[in-house]
Design a protein around this motif. Structure first.
Motif, short mmCIF file in Angstrom:
data_model
loop_
_atom_site.label_atom_id
_atom_site.label_comp_id
_atom_site.label_asym_id
_atom_site.label_seq_id
_atom_site.Cartn_x
_atom_site.Cartn_y
_atom_site.Cartn_z
N ALA A 57 36.72 -0.01 -3.96
CA ALA A 57 35.60 0.91 -3.77
C ALA A 57 35.19 1.52 -5.10
O ALA A 57 35.94 2.31 -5.68
CB ALA A 57 35.99 2.02 -2.79
N PRO A 58 34.01 1.16 -5.63
CA PRO A 58 33.52 1.85 -6.81
C PRO A 58 33.52 3.37 -6.57
O PRO A 58 33.43 3.82 -5.41
CB PRO A 58 32.09 1.31 -6.96
CG PRO A 58 32.14 -0.05 -6.33
CD PRO A 58 33.10 0.09 -5.18
N ALA A 59 33.63 4.13 -7.64
CA ALA A 59 33.80 5.59 -7.50
C ALA A 59 32.72 6.22 -6.63
O ALA A 59 33.01 7.12 -5.82
CB ALA A 59 33.81 6.22 -8.89
N GLU A 60 31.47 5.74 -6.78
CA GLU A 60 30.38 6.32 -5.98
C GLU A 60 30.59 6.03 -4.49
O GLU A 60 30.29 6.86 -3.64
CB GLU A 60 29.02 5.75 -6.41
CG GLU A 60 28.58 6.14 -7.82
CD GLU A 60 29.25 5.33 -8.92
OE1 GLU A 60 30.00 4.37 -8.59
OE2 GLU A 60 29.04 5.66 -10.09
N THR A 61 31.10 4.83 -4.20
CA THR A 61 31.36 4.47 -2.81
C THR A 61 32.50 5.32 -2.24
O THR A 61 32.41 5.83 -1.12
CB THR A 61 31.74 2.97 -2.71
OG1 THR A 61 30.77 2.21 -3.41
CG2 THR A 61 31.82 2.53 -1.27
N ALA A 62 33.56 5.46 -3.04
CA ALA A 62 34.70 6.27 -2.60
C ALA A 62 34.24 7.70 -2.32
O ALA A 62 34.69 8.34 -1.36
CB ALA A 62 35.79 6.26 -3.67
N ALA A 63 33.33 8.19 -3.17
CA ALA A 63 32.84 9.56 -2.98
C ALA A 63 32.09 9.70 -1.65
O ALA A 63 32.31 10.65 -0.89
CB ALA A 63 31.93 9.95 -4.15
N VAL A 64 31.24 8.73 -1.35
CA VAL A 64 30.46 8.79 -0.10
C VAL A 64 31.38 8.70 1.12
O VAL A 64 31.23 9.45 2.09
CB VAL A 64 29.40 7.66 -0.08
CG1 VAL A 64 28.75 7.55 1.28
CG2 VAL A 64 28.35 7.91 -1.15
N ILE A 65 32.36 7.80 1.04
CA ILE A 65 33.31 7.66 2.16
C ILE A 65 34.14 8.93 2.30
O ILE A 65 34.32 9.46 3.40
CB ILE A 65 34.22 6.43 1.94
CG1 ILE A 65 33.41 5.13 2.00
CG2 ILE A 65 35.36 6.41 2.96
CD1 ILE A 65 34.17 3.90 1.56
N GLY A 66 34.64 9.43 1.18
CA GLY A 66 35.47 10.64 1.21
C GLY A 66 34.70 11.84 1.74
O GLY A 66 35.19 12.61 2.57
N GLU A 67 33.46 11.98 1.29
CA GLU A 67 32.65 13.13 1.73
C GLU A 67 32.37 13.06 3.24
O GLU A 67 32.32 14.09 3.92
CB GLU A 67 31.35 13.18 0.93
CG GLU A 67 31.56 13.72 -0.50
CD GLU A 67 30.57 13.20 -1.52
OE1 GLU A 67 30.85 13.35 -2.71
OE2 GLU A 67 29.54 12.62 -1.13
N MET A 69 34.46 11.50 5.45
CA MET A 69 35.74 11.74 6.14
C MET A 69 36.10 13.23 6.11
O MET A 69 36.59 13.77 7.10
CB MET A 69 36.85 10.93 5.47
CG MET A 69 36.85 9.47 5.81
SD MET A 69 38.31 8.69 5.09
CE MET A 69 38.37 7.16 6.00
N PHE A 70 35.91 13.86 4.97
CA PHE A 70 36.28 15.27 4.84
C PHE A 70 35.16 16.23 5.24
O PHE A 70 35.35 17.43 5.22
CB PHE A 70 36.69 15.58 3.39
CG PHE A 70 38.05 15.08 3.01
CD1 PHE A 70 39.19 15.86 3.24
CD2 PHE A 70 38.23 13.85 2.42
CE1 PHE A 70 40.45 15.41 2.88
CE2 PHE A 70 39.49 13.38 2.06
CZ PHE A 70 40.60 14.17 2.30
N ALA A 71 33.99 15.69 5.56
CA ALA A 71 32.81 16.52 5.81
C ALA A 71 32.61 17.49 4.65
O ALA A 71 32.44 18.70 4.83
CB ALA A 71 32.94 17.26 7.14
N ALA A 72 32.66 16.94 3.43
CA ALA A 72 32.62 17.76 2.22
C ALA A 72 31.27 17.64 1.51
O ALA A 72 30.55 16.66 1.68
CB ALA A 72 33.73 17.31 1.28
N GLU A 73 30.96 18.65 0.72
CA GLU A 73 29.75 18.63 -0.09
C GLU A 73 29.92 17.60 -1.21
O GLU A 73 31.04 17.40 -1.70
CB GLU A 73 29.51 20.01 -0.71
CG GLU A 73 29.15 21.09 0.31
CD GLU A 73 27.81 20.80 0.99
OE1 GLU A 73 26.87 20.38 0.30
OE2 GLU A 73 27.75 20.97 2.22
N PRO A 74 28.83 16.97 -1.66
CA PRO A 74 28.92 15.99 -2.76
C PRO A 74 29.59 16.60 -4.00
O PRO A 74 29.29 17.73 -4.38
CB PRO A 74 27.47 15.62 -3.03
CG PRO A 74 26.77 15.86 -1.73
CD PRO A 74 27.46 17.05 -1.11
#
Lengths: 149, 120
Positions: A57-67, A69-74
Protein backbone atom coordinates in the motif's frame (compact mmCIF):
# COMPACT_ATOMS: atom_id res chain seq x y z
CA UNK A 1 -2.25 -24.59 -5.72
CA UNK A 2 -2.33 -20.82 -5.12
CA UNK A 3 -5.62 -19.00 -4.67
CA UNK A 4 -7.27 -18.20 -8.00
CA UNK A 5 -7.67 -14.64 -9.22
CA UNK A 6 -11.46 -14.64 -9.03
CA UNK A 7 -11.47 -15.75 -5.39
CA UNK A 8 -8.96 -13.07 -4.46
CA UNK A 9 -11.06 -10.42 -6.23
CA UNK A 10 -14.10 -11.56 -4.25
CA UNK A 11 -12.20 -11.41 -0.95
CA UNK A 12 -10.98 -7.88 -1.71
CA UNK A 13 -14.51 -6.79 -2.59
CA UNK A 14 -15.79 -8.22 0.69
CA UNK A 15 -13.11 -6.42 2.67
CA UNK A 16 -13.23 -3.03 0.96
CA UNK A 17 -16.56 -2.60 -0.81
CA UNK A 18 -18.78 -4.36 1.72
CA UNK A 19 -17.15 -4.00 5.13
CA UNK A 20 -15.17 -0.76 4.84
CA UNK A 21 -17.54 0.75 2.26
CA UNK A 22 -14.54 1.80 0.16
CA UNK A 23 -15.25 1.25 -3.56
CA UNK A 24 -12.70 -0.77 -5.51
CA UNK A 25 -12.02 -1.07 -9.22
CA UNK A 26 -9.39 -2.89 -11.28
CA UNK A 27 -6.19 -0.99 -12.05
CA UNK A 28 -3.39 -1.48 -14.54
CA UNK A 29 0.03 -2.76 -13.59
CA UNK A 30 2.02 0.04 -11.95
CA UNK A 31 5.04 1.57 -13.63
CA UNK A 32 8.32 2.54 -11.99
CA UNK A 33 7.61 3.91 -8.53
CA UNK A 34 10.98 4.03 -6.87
CA UNK A 35 11.14 6.55 -4.03
CA UNK A 36 7.43 6.30 -3.23
CA UNK A 37 6.99 5.39 0.42
CA UNK A 38 4.79 2.35 1.01
CA UNK A 39 3.60 -0.13 3.64
CA UNK A 40 4.24 -3.79 2.85
CA UNK A 41 2.19 -6.24 4.93
CA UNK A 42 2.72 -10.01 4.75
CA UNK A 43 0.96 -13.01 6.25
CA UNK A 44 1.73 -16.72 5.90
CA UNK A 45 -0.51 -19.75 5.93
CA UNK A 46 1.30 -22.99 6.79
CA UNK A 47 0.16 -26.59 7.00
CA UNK A 48 -2.04 -28.34 4.46
CA UNK A 49 -2.19 -24.94 2.73
CA UNK A 50 1.11 -23.16 2.26
CA UNK A 51 0.63 -19.67 0.96
CA UNK A 52 2.23 -16.24 1.35
CA UNK A 53 0.08 -13.14 0.89
CA UNK A 54 1.52 -9.65 0.59
CA UNK A 55 -0.32 -6.32 0.46
CA UNK A 56 1.60 -3.35 -0.85
CA UNK A 57 0.00 0.00 0.00
CA UNK A 58 1.59 3.29 -1.07
CA UNK A 59 1.57 5.77 1.82
CA UNK A 60 -1.39 7.70 0.38
CA UNK A 61 -3.39 4.48 0.08
CA UNK A 62 -2.49 3.41 3.62
CA UNK A 63 -3.62 6.83 4.83
CA UNK A 64 -7.03 6.53 3.14
CA UNK A 65 -7.56 3.00 4.44
CA UNK A 66 -6.40 3.94 7.94
CA UNK A 67 -8.57 7.05 8.07
CA UNK A 68 -11.58 4.94 7.09
CA UNK A 69 -10.83 2.22 9.65
CA UNK A 70 -10.17 4.69 12.47
CA UNK A 71 -12.77 7.23 11.30
CA UNK A 72 -9.95 9.75 11.60
CA UNK A 73 -9.32 13.16 10.07
CA UNK A 74 -6.81 13.24 7.18
CA UNK A 75 -3.20 13.42 8.31
CA UNK A 76 -3.87 12.61 11.97
CA UNK A 77 -2.80 8.95 12.13
CA UNK A 78 0.60 7.77 13.32
CA UNK A 79 2.88 5.40 11.46
CA UNK A 80 1.95 2.62 13.91
CA UNK A 81 -1.76 3.17 13.29
CA UNK A 82 -1.30 3.03 9.51
CA UNK A 83 0.77 -0.15 9.88
CA UNK A 84 -2.00 -1.59 12.05
CA UNK A 85 -4.61 -0.77 9.40
CA UNK A 86 -2.67 -2.31 6.50
CA UNK A 87 -1.80 -5.30 8.70
CA UNK A 88 -5.46 -5.87 9.44
CA UNK A 89 -6.22 -5.83 5.70
CA UNK A 90 -3.70 -8.61 5.01
CA UNK A 91 -4.98 -10.46 8.10
CA UNK A 92 -8.54 -10.47 6.75
CA UNK A 93 -7.34 -11.59 3.31
CA UNK A 94 -5.18 -14.34 4.82
CA UNK A 95 -7.98 -15.61 7.05
CA UNK A 96 -10.38 -15.77 4.13
CA UNK A 97 -7.85 -17.59 1.94
CA UNK A 98 -7.24 -20.10 4.74
CA UNK A 99 -10.99 -20.60 5.16
CA UNK A 100 -11.42 -21.43 1.46
CA UNK A 101 -9.27 -24.53 1.78
CA UNK A 102 -9.99 -27.70 3.71
CA UNK A 103 -7.35 -29.16 5.97
CA UNK A 104 -5.26 -28.26 8.96
CA UNK A 105 -3.42 -24.96 8.55
CA UNK A 106 -2.18 -22.11 10.71
CA UNK A 107 -2.38 -18.40 9.98
CA UNK A 108 0.56 -16.29 11.16
CA UNK A 109 0.26 -12.85 12.67
CA UNK A 110 0.67 -10.11 10.04
CA UNK A 111 4.08 -8.50 9.63
CA UNK A 112 4.22 -4.91 8.32
CA UNK A 113 7.29 -3.04 7.11
CA UNK A 114 7.81 0.35 5.51
CA UNK A 115 9.82 0.72 2.33
CA UNK A 116 10.67 3.32 -0.29
CA UNK A 117 11.03 0.71 -3.00
CA UNK A 118 8.38 -1.39 -4.78
CA UNK A 119 8.16 -4.97 -3.53
CA UNK A 120 9.61 -6.29 -6.82
CA UNK A 121 10.32 -9.71 -5.35
CA UNK A 122 6.65 -10.28 -4.66
CA UNK A 123 5.47 -8.84 -7.95
CA UNK A 124 6.76 -11.97 -9.68
CA UNK A 125 3.99 -13.89 -7.88
CA UNK A 126 0.26 -13.93 -8.59
CA UNK A 127 -0.75 -10.28 -8.37
CA UNK A 128 -3.83 -8.13 -8.41
CA UNK A 129 -3.75 -4.40 -8.92
CA UNK A 130 -6.76 -2.42 -7.77
CA UNK A 131 -7.82 1.07 -6.83
CA UNK A 132 -9.34 1.49 -3.37
CA UNK A 133 -11.26 4.75 -3.03
CA UNK A 134 -9.21 5.97 -6.00
CA UNK A 135 -5.83 4.95 -4.53
CA UNK A 136 -3.67 2.06 -5.82
CA UNK A 137 -3.26 -1.15 -3.84
CA UNK A 138 -1.28 -4.20 -4.85
CA UNK A 139 -1.93 -7.73 -3.61
CA UNK A 140 0.53 -10.54 -4.29
CA UNK A 141 0.24 -14.18 -3.33
CA UNK A 142 2.23 -17.33 -3.84
CA UNK A 143 1.82 -21.04 -3.22
CA UNK A 144 4.92 -21.68 -1.09
CA UNK A 145 4.61 -25.46 -1.54
CA UNK A 146 5.81 -25.11 -5.11
CA UNK A 147 7.87 -21.96 -4.73
CA UNK A 148 11.37 -22.02 -6.20
CA UNK A 149 14.05 -22.32 -3.50
CA UNK B 1 -25.17 -3.60 28.52
CA UNK B 2 -21.38 -3.61 28.62
CA UNK B 3 -19.37 -5.20 25.78
CA UNK B 4 -15.69 -6.16 26.00
CA UNK B 5 -13.94 -6.00 22.60
CA UNK B 6 -10.68 -7.97 22.48
CA UNK B 7 -8.41 -7.50 19.46
CA UNK B 8 -4.71 -6.72 19.09
CA UNK B 9 -5.55 -4.38 16.22
CA UNK B 10 -6.68 -0.95 17.39
CA UNK B 11 -8.10 -0.38 13.90
CA UNK B 12 -10.28 -3.48 14.18
CA UNK B 13 -11.44 -2.55 17.69
CA UNK B 14 -12.57 0.78 16.25
CA UNK B 15 -14.40 -0.97 13.41
CA UNK B 16 -16.16 -3.39 15.76
CA UNK B 17 -17.12 -0.51 18.06
CA UNK B 18 -18.53 1.55 15.17
CA UNK B 19 -20.33 -1.45 13.73
CA UNK B 20 -21.88 -2.21 17.13
CA UNK B 21 -23.28 1.32 17.06
CA UNK B 22 -25.19 0.29 13.92
CA UNK B 23 -26.78 -2.77 15.57
CA UNK B 24 -29.51 -3.20 18.18
CA UNK B 25 -26.76 -2.81 20.79
CA UNK B 26 -26.19 0.77 19.70
CA UNK B 27 -26.39 2.04 23.28
CA UNK B 28 -23.98 -0.43 24.79
CA UNK B 29 -20.94 0.64 26.78
CA UNK B 30 -17.68 -0.63 25.28
CA UNK B 31 -14.45 -1.59 27.03
CA UNK B 32 -11.38 -2.82 25.17
CA UNK B 33 -8.44 -5.19 25.58
CA UNK B 34 -5.47 -5.91 23.30
CA UNK B 35 -5.09 -9.64 24.03
CA UNK B 36 -6.44 -12.50 26.09
CA UNK B 37 -4.31 -11.78 29.13
CA UNK B 38 -5.50 -8.17 29.35
CA UNK B 39 -9.05 -9.33 28.69
CA UNK B 40 -8.98 -11.67 31.70
CA UNK B 41 -8.10 -8.68 33.86
CA UNK B 42 -10.89 -6.62 32.28
CA UNK B 43 -13.38 -9.40 32.96
CA UNK B 44 -12.56 -9.10 36.68
CA UNK B 45 -12.67 -5.32 36.81
CA UNK B 46 -15.42 -4.48 34.29
CA UNK B 47 -17.84 -7.44 34.49
CA UNK B 48 -18.94 -7.22 30.84
CA UNK B 49 -22.26 -8.70 29.68
CA UNK B 50 -20.79 -9.86 26.36
CA UNK B 51 -17.31 -10.53 24.98
CA UNK B 52 -16.40 -10.05 21.29
CA UNK B 53 -12.96 -11.49 20.67
CA UNK B 54 -10.40 -11.93 17.90
CA UNK B 55 -8.82 -15.37 17.46
CA UNK B 56 -5.25 -14.72 16.42
CA UNK B 57 -3.49 -12.46 18.94
CA UNK B 58 0.00 -12.25 20.45
CA UNK B 59 0.60 -13.10 24.15
CA UNK B 60 -2.67 -14.97 24.61
CA UNK B 61 -4.88 -16.09 21.73
CA UNK B 62 -8.64 -15.80 21.74
CA UNK B 63 -9.19 -19.54 22.18
CA UNK B 64 -6.78 -19.72 25.12
CA UNK B 65 -8.57 -16.75 26.70
CA UNK B 66 -11.92 -18.48 26.25
CA UNK B 67 -10.58 -21.72 27.77
CA UNK B 68 -9.30 -19.89 30.84
CA UNK B 69 -12.50 -17.88 31.10
CA UNK B 70 -14.69 -20.98 31.13
CA UNK B 71 -12.31 -22.77 33.52
CA UNK B 72 -12.74 -19.85 35.91
CA UNK B 73 -16.48 -20.57 35.96
CA UNK B 74 -17.57 -17.54 33.90
CA UNK B 75 -20.60 -18.03 31.66
CA UNK B 76 -20.46 -14.58 30.04
CA UNK B 77 -21.74 -14.77 26.44
CA UNK B 78 -18.77 -14.96 24.10
CA UNK B 79 -18.43 -14.47 20.35
CA UNK B 80 -15.43 -14.62 18.09
CA UNK B 81 -14.98 -12.00 15.37
CA UNK B 82 -12.11 -13.36 13.37
CA UNK B 83 -10.50 -13.77 9.97
CA UNK B 84 -10.19 -17.50 10.76
CA UNK B 85 -13.13 -19.00 8.95
CA UNK B 86 -12.51 -22.73 8.60
CA UNK B 87 -14.80 -25.47 9.89
CA UNK B 88 -12.12 -26.64 12.34
CA UNK B 89 -11.95 -23.15 13.86
CA UNK B 90 -15.72 -22.93 14.17
CA UNK B 91 -15.95 -26.37 15.74
CA UNK B 92 -13.21 -25.64 18.30
CA UNK B 93 -14.77 -22.28 19.20
CA UNK B 94 -18.23 -23.73 19.86
CA UNK B 95 -16.84 -26.77 21.67
CA UNK B 96 -14.83 -24.50 23.99
CA UNK B 97 -17.86 -22.45 24.91
CA UNK B 98 -18.30 -19.65 22.39
CA UNK B 99 -21.88 -18.79 21.44
CA UNK B 100 -21.02 -17.73 17.90
CA UNK B 101 -18.21 -17.03 15.47
CA UNK B 102 -18.42 -14.50 12.68
CA UNK B 103 -15.87 -13.95 10.01
CA UNK B 104 -14.17 -10.72 9.03
CA UNK B 105 -15.13 -8.96 6.87
CA UNK B 106 -18.53 -8.50 8.45
CA UNK B 107 -21.42 -6.04 8.19
CA UNK B 108 -23.75 -4.46 10.80
CA UNK B 109 -26.42 -6.90 9.62
CA UNK B 110 -24.28 -10.02 10.04
CA UNK B 111 -23.02 -8.83 13.43
CA UNK B 112 -26.53 -8.06 14.62
CA UNK B 113 -27.81 -11.44 13.47
CA UNK B 114 -25.08 -13.18 15.46
CA UNK B 115 -25.51 -11.02 18.57
CA UNK B 116 -29.25 -11.04 19.05
CA UNK B 117 -29.83 -14.70 20.02
CA UNK B 118 -26.96 -14.31 22.45
CA UNK B 119 -28.15 -11.23 24.34
CA UNK B 120 -31.91 -11.39 24.16
Amino acid sequence: MATDLQSMQQILQNVFDIMLEMPTKPAGEPGEESGCSRYVAAIRITGDVNELIVVEAPAETAAVIGETMFAAEPGTLTDDELSDAVGEVVNMIGGNVKGMHNGDSLLSLPCVTRSDEPAERFRQNESLWIHVAGQPLYVHWQDMEHAPV
Amino acid sequence: MKVLIVDDSKAMRMIVKRTLARTDLDRCEVVEAENGAEALTKIESEHPDLVLCDWNMPEMSGIEFLKQLRESGSHVPFGFITSESGDDTRHLALETGAQFIITKPFTPESLNAALMPCVS
